[in-house]
Scaffold this motif. Structure first.
Motif, mmCIF file in Angstrom:
data_model
loop_
_atom_site.group_PDB
_atom_site.id
_atom_site.type_symbol
_atom_site.label_atom_id
_atom_site.label_comp_id
_atom_site.label_asym_id
_atom_site.label_seq_id
_atom_site.Cartn_x
_atom_site.Cartn_y
_atom_site.Cartn_z
ATOM 1 N N TRP A 46 -6.399 -0.460 -3.172
ATOM 2 C CA TRP A 46 -7.693 0.121 -3.724
ATOM 3 C C TRP A 46 -7.251 1.354 -3.840
ATOM 4 N N THR A 47 -6.490 2.102 -3.567
ATOM 5 C CA THR A 47 -6.013 3.714 -4.046
ATOM 6 C C THR A 47 -6.115 3.281 -5.498
ATOM 7 N N TRP A 48 -5.353 2.123 -5.775
ATOM 8 C CA TRP A 48 -4.476 2.528 -7.939
ATOM 9 C C TRP A 48 -6.018 2.134 -8.120
ATOM 10 N N LEU A 49 -6.957 0.766 -7.962
ATOM 11 C CA LEU A 49 -8.211 1.554 -8.835
ATOM 12 C C LEU A 49 -9.389 2.778 -8.157
ATOM 13 N N PHE A 50 -9.297 3.360 -7.613
ATOM 14 C CA PHE A 50 -10.080 4.337 -7.433
ATOM 15 C C PHE A 50 -9.144 5.350 -8.934
ATOM 16 N N TRP A 51 -8.308 5.436 -8.650
ATOM 17 C CA TRP A 51 -7.363 6.293 -9.732
ATOM 18 C C TRP A 51 -7.689 6.190 -10.493
#
Length: 75
Positions: A13-18
């Motif tokens: 989910w971190t890559w999607l947030f960024w």
């Protein structure tokens, strides 16, 4: 045993947030540049400006028609 030092599910989910954050910032910059660029973008179209100049007598009928053709893309 934990893979990724305990960040296993969050890494997805971190890559999607960024990615969404960067896209949002780019869109914000584009909107700001378009909104505050000034110039001829004062809410009046080129046709309306041409009509107003003709109505004030700033150009002859021949000039008006020629410029109107140019705006329409005619040759």
């Amino acid at each position: 045993m934990m893979d990724g030092y305990g960040y296993g599910s969050m890494m997805g989910w971190t890559w999607l947030f960024w990615l969404l954050l960067v896209i949002g910032l780019v869109l914000l910059v584009i909107f700001a540049v378009r909104a505050f660029s000034g110039g001829a973008r004062d809410g009046r179209s080129a046709r309306r400006i041409l009509d107003e100049r003709y109505a004030r007598g700033e150009m002859t009928t021949e000039e008006y028609r020629e410029r109107l053709k140019t705006l329409r893309g005619e040759t």
